[in-house]
Design an enzyme around this catalytic site. Structure first.
Site, PDB file in Angstrom:
ATOM      1  N   ASP B 129       0.845  -1.182   0.000  1.00  0.00           N
ATOM      2  CA  ASP B 129       0.000   0.000   0.000  1.00  0.00           C
ATOM      3  C   ASP B 129       0.890   1.244   0.000  1.00  0.00           C
ATOM      4  OD1 ASP B 129      -2.410   1.263  -0.131  1.00  0.00           O
ATOM      5  OD2 ASP B 129      -2.893   1.051   1.991  1.00  0.00           O
ATOM      6  N   HIS B 136      -3.872  13.907   1.068  1.00  0.00           N
ATOM      7  CA  HIS B 136      -4.085  12.988   2.198  1.00  0.00           C
ATOM      8  C   HIS B 136      -2.905  13.037   3.165  1.00  0.00           C
ATOM      9  CE1 HIS B 136      -5.077   9.457   4.561  1.00  0.00           C
ATOM     10  NE2 HIS B 136      -3.934   8.897   4.225  1.00  0.00           N
ATOM     11  N   GLU B 201     -10.512   3.754   3.726  1.00  0.00           N
ATOM     12  CA  GLU B 201      -9.612   4.562   2.906  1.00  0.00           C
ATOM     13  C   GLU B 201      -9.951   4.274   1.456  1.00  0.00           C
ATOM     14  OE1 GLU B 201      -5.459   4.106   4.144  1.00  0.00           O
ATOM     15  OE2 GLU B 201      -5.828   5.645   5.667  1.00  0.00           O
ATOM     16  N   GLU B 203      -9.213   3.996  -2.158  1.00  0.00           N
ATOM     17  CA  GLU B 203      -7.982   3.800  -2.923  1.00  0.00           C
ATOM     18  C   GLU B 203      -8.273   3.074  -4.233  1.00  0.00           C
ATOM     19  OE1 GLU B 203      -4.787   2.095  -0.679  1.00  0.00           O
ATOM     20  OE2 GLU B 203      -5.355   3.117   1.186  1.00  0.00           O
ATOM     21  N   ASP B 235      -9.003   0.245   2.091  1.00  0.00           N
ATOM     22  CA  ASP B 235      -7.992  -0.143   3.074  1.00  0.00           C
ATOM     23  C   ASP B 235      -8.518   0.208   4.465  1.00  0.00           C
ATOM     24  OD1 ASP B 235      -5.516  -0.842   4.210  1.00  0.00           O
ATOM     25  OD2 ASP B 235      -4.830   1.235   4.094  1.00  0.00           O
ATOM     26  N   ARG B 239      -8.102   3.620  13.421  1.00  0.00           N
ATOM     27  CA  ARG B 239      -7.254   4.795  13.707  1.00  0.00           C
ATOM     28  C   ARG B 239      -6.699   4.803  15.123  1.00  0.00           C
ATOM     29  NH1 ARG B 239      -5.979   6.064   8.723  1.00  0.00           N
ATOM     30  NH2 ARG B 239      -7.810   6.503   7.457  1.00  0.00           N
ATOM     31  N   GLN B 242      -3.985   2.221  15.327  1.00  0.00           N
ATOM     32  CA  GLN B 242      -2.858   2.713  14.532  1.00  0.00           C
ATOM     33  C   GLN B 242      -2.015   3.724  15.306  1.00  0.00           C
ATOM     34  OE1 GLN B 242      -4.169   4.184  10.738  1.00  0.00           O
ATOM     35  NE2 GLN B 242      -2.138   4.768  10.043  1.00  0.00           N
ATOM     36  N   LYS B 255      -4.364  -2.222  10.240  1.00  0.00           N
ATOM     37  CA  LYS B 255      -4.710  -2.391   8.834  1.00  0.00           C
ATOM     38  C   LYS B 255      -4.940  -3.855   8.466  1.00  0.00           C
ATOM     39  CE  LYS B 255      -3.486   1.922   7.367  1.00  0.00           C
ATOM     40  NZ  LYS B 255      -4.286   2.812   6.505  1.00  0.00           N
ATOM     41  N   THR B 259      -8.967  -5.825   4.065  1.00  0.00           N
ATOM     42  CA  THR B 259      -8.874  -4.880   2.958  1.00  0.00           C
ATOM     43  C   THR B 259      -9.858  -5.375   1.899  1.00  0.00           C
ATOM     44  OG1 THR B 259      -6.516  -4.557   3.412  1.00  0.00           O
ATOM     45  CG2 THR B 259      -7.312  -3.825   1.259  1.00  0.00           C
ATOM     46  N   GLU B 366     -10.469  12.331   7.578  1.00  0.00           N
ATOM     47  CA  GLU B 366     -10.360  13.644   6.953  1.00  0.00           C
ATOM     48  C   GLU B 366     -11.736  14.300   6.745  1.00  0.00           C
ATOM     49  OE1 GLU B 366      -7.824  11.259   4.140  1.00  0.00           O
ATOM     50  OE2 GLU B 366      -7.175  13.286   3.588  1.00  0.00           O
TER      51      GLU B 366
END
Lengths: 420, 420
Positions: B129, B136, B201, B203, B235, B239, B242, B255, B259, B366
């Site tokens: 990834d 971002h 996420e 992607e 993904d 948070r 993480q 993560k 996925t 975000e």
């Protein structure tokens, strides 16, 4: 346990009947298949199945052992591993005639180890590398961050690890090409070129057994049942590339150019005798990481360098697997606790295993302390990192009462970087 | 190019004859095999081979398409991909009678897409990834580090990426279990429990073609030949887990619990028409990353949430693949430049694709700006992160002249965390 084979195995030999490590080999000109090592021989397991000597009421051992990887066998789980191991010890024992007294069968099933080619023991689905030696984490933190706060705040709570690259895990003997990459001189823009600070990392890894479904977990009390066996791991590292790239997402090109493993997977069962107590873990880990008493292993580990002009490798670091803080069961419980699925044939490595004495460190970064204490070699040269032409040889064994459980070796010779 | 099929495909349909994405499907009760989507149908490719309609002078397409993954086809390389695609467009074209006028053959080779089960398109060897959207990276840096120095020093020089977990890549529609893990309250020891800040996420990923041998590299000028096709990627990210775990080795449990990817791999060739110029890259990248002009794609990307009581997903973020800074060719050139071998069926994802406007961000982190700007849903509820029962649905398409190249969807519904 039967403790003597009709195959002659000296007391200091790595592969006595108490070991019986599994590997994937090909006799000259033939396809890869599964075997077990005893003394200077490899025994072709599919051949034993076909001769009717090796069967199991629940599983298809022929399919498993004719395969060019151990994944299928790894998936069968601990009771099958145990049964097969016991049967092999019986078949190879000095008092069992069926192989001992059948030269024709032995000629078909036995190959001299120096006559076969070894392959990766498994098709590795995912490779994970942990960071579980406190001394190593402390050394790195001292050199690169702050000696007063060398360990990061999470280290004593989490068996920290990261996902590695499975495609570039190679078997012992594979040449290692010095990687190219970006590095960052102080006060200048980054430059591209061959890694200048090429290093090894002395590690032990384990291959996983049945594993868990996505969204489930392997509780720590079951973790040992999912560990098939152990290999030596050299997690080659490009320190200068790593330094520039690793914040914030971790090592990438600094590690993914190659990882060398020893070809013979030592069964966990063969190592039960050398378990030692898990060290004191303070602060106490969270409950999902508790309960793995006797989770470490007294396995001596050596890393040696052989420069091109040297006849034999020279040991530069002597460590021991008992120098780990986090156990394999803790690593596996942590890895899966969030629901990540582990599959048969995944490889999980310990991270560099450094002891408390400077001569027991597991990387050149630490042994030569960031280049400030060069390591002398018998040919008169010095090393701070690994040079082109150098071979790095890792070996390891657990000493039993009159026998050794050895790992063979994880060897890689560095060849010069690709042109531009 | 033939531009109309005898299969009826409306102009806003994702799978016209200009697309022909590849996937792995199983008709009810049958084994998985390779297919291509057109309109509301899947065409069984092995069936076309067996009917003598699809052949190639150099390769064995039967073996490739009877397989339960596209890896073998991916390994065949761009000339074969091109030939097969051209032949499929011919066979499915409105002026070609052989399939159009043979109801019996069509009945065997065509399946309604809503009647088949989709699988992962490839056995993914390694999943990587990247982190290639400047907006971002800037948003994350602003929130978690320093708004004045939001981008880390290496970001404009390196297509930063990390190794992900391939075992937990799942196909659209697979339920996503909320992960458990360690989190760290301020001024208190870490605690164990369900992730509280579950995020997506947005992607796009690509599957790789032939790849390179260990110690070699894929130069940037060849990189496009190693990109088989693209999929949408969610993904999933925890948070809070993480934040506590990711220093210094990067995201791990945050993560690796799941996925999600869309099942249909859109061929790179189908997307050539929507290439747009690579943006200005200043400072100039090192030479090995230069030369990929027109390296971005004008692909609209939506991410939507459907709470349990909502009838339809509600779009919360609208981005575009052209919002990337680093191109796929740059990612691939960087990934392999150190000698890391890429294999057919590796998956490489872009990282969260965020545009410059707040509504174009690609993650809840975000969109709701770290919880400070909750996102309103049509059922009157608000979201700062993803709740149990929520479905996250990603879609994307490139608009052509009278047709769309769509991706279908990458959907995952969150189910509650495992008990303790």
């Amino acid at each position: 346990m039967l403790n003597k084979s009709f195959v002659d195995v000296p007391a200091d030999h790595p592969f006595p009947i108490q070991n019986l490590p599994y590997g994937v080999f090909s006799p000259r000109g033939q396809t890869p298949r599964c075997g077990v090592a005893i003394g200077d021989f490899v025994v072709d397991l599919a051949m034993l199945v076909n001769a009717g000597l090796l069967t199991h009421r629940e599983v298809d051992l022929r399919s498993a052992f004719e395969a060019p990887s151990l994944n299928e066998f790894m998936a069968m789980g601990k009771p099958v591993w145990h049964d097969v191991r016991r049967r092999l010890q019986e078949l190879l024992g000095e008092h069992t005639a069926v192989l001992r007294d059948d030269p024709s069968l032995r000629a078909r099933a036995f190959h001299r180890r120096d006559s076969v080619e070894m392959h990766l023991p498994a098709q590795i689905g995912d490779f994970t590398d942990f960071y579980s030696s406190r001394q190593h984490a402390t050394n790195v933190g001292t050199m690169f961050r702050d000696p007063a706060n060398a360990l990061l705040p999470n280290w004593l709570h989490i068996p920290v690890g990261y996902h590695g690259r499975s495609s570039s895990v190679v078997v012992s003997g594979t040449p290692i090409r010095r990687p190219l990459g970006q590095t960052k001189p102080a006060d200048a823009p980054p430059v591209f070129g061959p890694c200048r600070l090429l290093d090894f990392e002395l590690e032990v890894g384990f291959f996983t057994g049945p594993g868990n479904a996505l969204g489930h977990a392997i509780p720590i009390e079951d973790a040992r049942d999912h560990i098939f066996g152990l290999v030596l791991v050299n997690d080659w590292s490009a320190r200068d590339i790593q330094k520039w790239e690793y914040v914030p997402l971790g090592p990438f090109l600094a590690k993914n150019f190659a990882t060398t493993i020893s070809p013979w997977v030592v069964p966990l069962e063969a190592l039960e005798f050398c378990r030692v107590p898990t060290g004191t873990q303070e602060p106490e880990p969270l409950p999902y990481l508790q309960g793995d008493e006797e989770g470490l292993f007294d396995i001596k580990l050596d890393v040696a360098i052989r420069a091109p002009k040297m006849k034999a490798p020279h040991v530069v670091g002597r460590s021991n697997m008992r120098n780990l803080y986090w156990t394999m069961a803790q690593q596996l419980a942590h890895h899966s606790v969030g629901g990540c699925n582990v599959r048969p044939g995944d490889l999980m490595a310990s991270g560099t295993i450094s002891g408390s004495e400077p001569e027991s460190y597991g990387s050149m970064l630490e042994l030569a302390w960031r280049g400030t204490r060069p390591v002398k070699l018998p040919d008169g040269s010095e090393r701070t990192f690994i040079q082109d032409g150098d071979s790095v040889v890792m070996t390891g064994y657990a000493q039993g009462d009159g026998f050794r459980i050895g790992f063979g070796e994880a060897e890689g010779t560095v060849v010069p970087a690709r042109e531009g």
